[in-house]
Scaffold this motif. Structure first.
Motif, PDB file in Angstrom:
ATOM      1  N   GLY A   1       0.603  -1.215  -0.172  1.00 53.20           N
ATOM      2  CA  GLY A   1      -0.575   0.022  -0.176  1.00 53.20           C
ATOM      3  C   GLY A   1       0.743   1.228   0.070  1.00 53.20           C
ATOM      4  N   ASN A   2       0.298   2.309   0.897  1.00 49.30           N
ATOM      5  CA  ASN A   2       1.332   3.494   0.873  1.00 49.30           C
ATOM      6  C   ASN A   2       2.271   3.044   1.188  1.00 49.30           C
ATOM      7  N   LYS A   3       2.843   2.578   1.769  1.00 47.73           N
ATOM      8  CA  LYS A   3       4.866   2.632   2.609  1.00 47.73           C
ATOM      9  C   LYS A   3       5.206   2.175   0.994  1.00 47.73           C
ATOM     10  N   TYR A   4       4.833   1.535   0.353  1.00 45.79           N
ATOM     11  CA  TYR A   4       5.463   1.318  -1.127  1.00 45.79           C
ATOM     12  C   TYR A   4       5.662   3.235  -1.846  1.00 45.79           C
TER      13      TYR A   4
ATOM     14  N   SER B   1       4.577  -0.725  14.138  1.00 49.54           N
ATOM     15  CA  SER B   1       5.250   0.275  13.089  1.00 49.54           C
ATOM     16  C   SER B   1       4.614  -0.279  11.295  1.00 49.54           C
ATOM     17  N   ASN B   2       4.126   0.039  10.947  1.00 49.30           N
ATOM     18  CA  ASN B   2       3.889  -0.627   9.500  1.00 49.30           C
ATOM     19  C   ASN B   2       4.957  -0.416   8.563  1.00 49.30           C
ATOM     20  N   HIS B   3       5.750   1.132   9.403  1.00 42.06           N
ATOM     21  CA  HIS B   3       6.860   2.021   8.659  1.00 42.06           C
ATOM     22  C   HIS B   3       8.424   1.321   8.965  1.00 42.06           C
TER      23      HIS B   3
ATOM     24  N   GLY C   1       8.156   7.832   8.343  1.00 41.64           N
ATOM     25  CA  GLY C   1       7.828   7.629   6.373  1.00 41.64           C
ATOM     26  C   GLY C   1       7.515   8.771   6.155  1.00 41.64           C
ATOM     27  N   SER C   2       6.721   9.774   6.184  1.00 43.70           N
ATOM     28  CA  SER C   2       5.927  11.151   5.735  1.00 43.70           C
ATOM     29  C   SER C   2       7.121  12.326   5.710  1.00 43.70           C
ATOM     30  N   ASN C   3       7.659  12.724   4.513  1.00 44.15           N
ATOM     31  CA  ASN C   3       8.120  13.270   4.179  1.00 44.15           C
ATOM     32  C   ASN C   3       8.212  13.477   2.874  1.00 44.15           C
TER      33      ASN C   3
ATOM     34  N   VAL D   1      -9.427   7.695   2.931  1.00 42.04           N
ATOM     35  CA  VAL D   1      -8.570   7.599   3.602  1.00 42.04           C
ATOM     36  C   VAL D   1      -8.089   7.361   4.558  1.00 42.04           C
ATOM     37  N   ALA D   2      -7.225   6.060   5.385  1.00 42.10           N
ATOM     38  CA  ALA D   2      -6.981   5.588   6.752  1.00 42.10           C
ATOM     39  C   ALA D   2      -5.943   7.145   6.804  1.00 42.10           C
ATOM     40  N   VAL D   3      -5.764   7.931   8.298  1.00 42.56           N
ATOM     41  CA  VAL D   3      -4.758   8.817   8.099  1.00 42.56           C
ATOM     42  C   VAL D   3      -3.981   8.718   9.361  1.00 42.56           C
ATOM     43  N   GLY D   4      -2.504   7.718   8.707  1.00 46.62           N
ATOM     44  CA  GLY D   4      -1.843   7.869  10.484  1.00 46.62           C
ATOM     45  C   GLY D   4      -0.996   9.042  10.402  1.00 46.62           C
ATOM     46  N   THR D   5       0.425   9.604   9.725  1.00 44.34           N
ATOM     47  CA  THR D   5       0.818  10.255   9.380  1.00 44.34           C
ATOM     48  C   THR D   5       0.766  11.553   8.542  1.00 44.34           C
ATOM     49  N   GLY D   6      -0.147  11.150   8.129  1.00 48.04           N
ATOM     50  CA  GLY D   6      -0.893  12.165   7.121  1.00 48.04           C
ATOM     51  C   GLY D   6      -0.050  12.309   5.789  1.00 48.04           C
ATOM     52  N   GLY D   7       0.955  11.348   5.265  1.00 51.59           N
ATOM     53  CA  GLY D   7       1.817  11.529   4.260  1.00 51.59           C
ATOM     54  C   GLY D   7       1.296  11.360   2.755  1.00 51.59           C
ATOM     55  N   THR D   8       0.375  10.334   3.155  1.00 52.56           N
ATOM     56  CA  THR D   8      -1.072  10.107   2.476  1.00 52.56           C
ATOM     57  C   THR D   8      -2.007  10.567   1.560  1.00 52.56           C
ATOM     58  N   LEU D   9      -2.071  11.496   2.769  1.00 53.90           N
ATOM     59  CA  LEU D   9      -3.550  12.235   2.355  1.00 53.90           C
ATOM     60  C   LEU D   9      -2.605  13.574   1.885  1.00 53.90           C
TER      61      LEU D   9
ATOM     62  N   PRO E   1     -11.084  -6.094   7.102  1.00 49.49           N
ATOM     63  CA  PRO E   1      -9.815  -5.061   6.665  1.00 49.49           C
ATOM     64  C   PRO E   1      -9.132  -5.513   7.581  1.00 49.49           C
ATOM     65  N   GLU E   2      -8.053  -4.420   7.060  1.00 53.37           N
ATOM     66  CA  GLU E   2      -7.124  -4.229   8.456  1.00 53.37           C
ATOM     67  C   GLU E   2      -7.691  -3.235   9.291  1.00 53.37           C
ATOM     68  N   PRO E   3      -7.549  -4.009  10.373  1.00 51.52           N
ATOM     69  CA  PRO E   3      -7.873  -2.955  11.495  1.00 51.52           C
ATOM     70  C   PRO E   3      -7.769  -1.864  12.207  1.00 51.52           C
ATOM     71  N   VAL E   4      -5.837  -1.847  11.542  1.00 50.51           N
ATOM     72  CA  VAL E   4      -5.584  -0.133  12.697  1.00 50.51           C
ATOM     73  C   VAL E   4      -6.001   0.256  11.870  1.00 50.51           C
ATOM     74  N   TYR E   5      -6.493   0.829  10.348  1.00 49.93           N
ATOM     75  CA  TYR E   5      -6.672   1.797   9.813  1.00 49.93           C
ATOM     76  C   TYR E   5      -7.717   2.047   8.801  1.00 49.93           C
ATOM     77  N   VAL E   6      -7.888   0.355   7.959  1.00 55.89           N
ATOM     78  CA  VAL E   6      -8.674   0.649   6.901  1.00 55.89           C
ATOM     79  C   VAL E   6      -9.886  -0.117   7.566  1.00 55.89           C
TER      80      VAL E   6
ATOM     81  N   ILE F   1      -7.136   0.949   0.085  1.00 58.51           N
ATOM     82  CA  ILE F   1      -7.093  -0.250   0.905  1.00 58.51           C
ATOM     83  C   ILE F   1      -5.937   0.256   1.143  1.00 58.51           C
ATOM     84  N   THR F   2      -5.110   0.768   1.832  1.00 61.92           N
ATOM     85  CA  THR F   2      -3.739   1.134   2.228  1.00 61.92           C
ATOM     86  C   THR F   2      -2.941  -0.390   2.987  1.00 61.92           C
ATOM     87  N   GLY F   3      -4.137  -1.296   3.567  1.00 64.31           N
ATOM     88  CA  GLY F   3      -3.217  -2.477   4.191  1.00 64.31           C
ATOM     89  C   GLY F   3      -4.319  -4.090   4.400  1.00 64.31           C
TER      90      GLY F   3
HETATM   91  C1  PLP Z   1       0.857   3.811   7.468  1.00 62.86           C
HETATM   92  C2  PLP Z   1      -0.332   3.822   7.390  1.00 62.86           C
HETATM   93  C3  PLP Z   1      -1.623   5.016   6.775  1.00 62.86           C
HETATM   94  C4  PLP Z   1      -0.909   5.592   6.850  1.00 62.86           C
HETATM   95  O1  PLP Z   1      -0.493   6.507   6.826  1.00 62.86           O
HETATM   96  P1  PLP Z   1       0.008   8.154   6.620  1.00 62.86           P
HETATM   97  O2  PLP Z   1       0.348   8.913   5.873  1.00 62.86           O
HETATM   98  O3  PLP Z   1       1.045   7.987   8.112  1.00 62.86           O
HETATM   99  O4  PLP Z   1      -1.388   8.407   6.902  1.00 62.86           O
HETATM  100  C5  PLP Z   1      -2.649   3.576   6.428  1.00 62.86           C
HETATM  101  N1  PLP Z   1      -3.164   2.870   6.218  1.00 62.86           N
HETATM  102  C6  PLP Z   1      -2.076   1.605   7.046  1.00 62.86           C
HETATM  103  C7  PLP Z   1      -2.232   0.285   6.698  1.00 62.86           C
HETATM  104  C8  PLP Z   1      -0.641   2.096   6.850  1.00 62.86           C
HETATM  105  O5  PLP Z   1       0.093   1.041   7.125  1.00 62.86           O
END
Ligand code: PLP
Length: 326
Positions: A57-60, A86-88, A165-167, A190-198, A286-291, A317-319
């Protein structure tokens, strides 16, 4: 001068040669959901979880340009930070293994040093990541110049990736997600952790627009669902990332912070029931922490009548649920 060697043929089916062999663009798959259909809302899943088995997902998307920048600068070590789940961290460790780079992960919480590694950290360690557990006070100072200087003293020169990983390069990489969805949806969730993906997604959705067109353009709106409690700082963070990456605010986006269900990696019976029902209907747990939190947000907004009939919603579906892949 010796002439350069002939260019190696690019792998079939991909664009530029990609040592990580990602599957892009990710599939966009429409799903039939009668509750949404009753509201006139169409839902499609943007399957970023299928991009790469080890860097889903968004980590790649967030790592790609950072890895190129690290290589360009001649770095052989990646250094980064994260919590115990951390998935990152895990994705960075996997990238290091695949690209032959050393990886160092600073993990929040020195009390973890004496405990068995959880599955996420065990996987990072198995991929060769050197894990260093640091107390919370030190962890909070991780981005300060003195802390970074002490770290490079200790571990040698390294390409430093921020927490999550958000820069700016991560946001530029994530803009590809928005470009893939341009014209395919009216709303992208989209789910948001640190905001880089959004930050990148919203910019990519607006990329086809001429300069000067901003909000109100009629193009897709990105809605971010923070998964942590007290995500009020995130709007400023997304804006900061867009300014660094693109020179200013880009695209139409907003946050809806009602769906954190108690905070990062927390859940509620309501969320568990929603996720189980979604899995039963659509065959995707669905992946439980974010999706799951993002999808719950989408369904709740639809029930609230937030989307006019005819709205096409794409949910990213980020993960993957770790229980699905083992
Ligand atoms: C890291 C992650 C996110 C959040 O991404 P950010 O760019 O940090 O907001 C969303 N979904 C999954 C599954 C992640 O691993």
């Amino acid at each position: 001068m010796t002439p350069p060697p002939p260019a190696a043929p690019e792998p079939a089916g991909s664009g530029a040669a990609d040592p990580l062999d990602a599957r892009l663009p990710s599939p966009l798959v429409e799903v039939a959901d009668e509750r949404l259909a009753a509201r006139g809302v169409r839902l499609a899943l943007k399957r970023d979880d299928l991009i790469h088995p080890d860097l889903p997902g968004n980590k790649y998307r967030k790592l790609r340009l950072n890895l190129a920048a690290a290589a360009e600068a001649g770095h052989t070590t990646l250094l980064t930070f994260g919590g115990a789940y951390s998935n990152h961290l895990r994705a960075t460790a996997a990238a290091g293994r695949l690209l032959g780079l050393r990886t160092v992960g600073l993990v929040r919480g020195d009390e973890l040093a004496d405990r068995p590694l959880n599955p996420s950290l065990a996987r990072a360690a198995a991929d060769g990541m050197r894990l260093e557990f640091v107390d919370r006070a030190t962890y909070r100072r991780k981005a300060e110049p003195e802390t970074l200087a002490a770290l490079t003293d200790r571990f040698g020169p390294a390409y430093v990736l921020p927490e999550g990983g958000s820069n700016a390069l991560a946001a530029v990489g994530a803009a590809e997600l928005g470009r893939e969805l341009d014209g395919e949806a009216d709303v992208v969730a989209v789910a948001v952790g640190t905001g880089g993906t959004l930050a990148g997604l919203a910019a990519g959705l607006a990329a086809g627009l001429g300069s000067g067109s901003g909000s109100g353009s009629g193009r897709a709106e990105a809605i971010g669902f923070p998964v942590l409690r007290g995500g009020g700082f995130l709007a400023a963070e997304v804006l900061r990332l867009q300014e660094e990456a693109f020179g200013g605010r880009r695209g139409r986006w907003r946050l809806d912070d009602r769906f954190h269900h108690g905070g990062y990696a927390r859940t509620t019976p309501e969320l568990d029931a929603f996720a189980a029902d979604f899995a039963a209907r659509h065959g995707l747990r669905p992946e439980p922490v974010y999706v799951a939190k993002m999808l719950h947000g989408v369904h709740t907004l639809a029930e609230e009548g937030a989307f006019p009939p005819g709205t096409r919603v794409a949910a990213v579906i980020t993960g993957t649920d770790p229980g699905e892949t083992g």
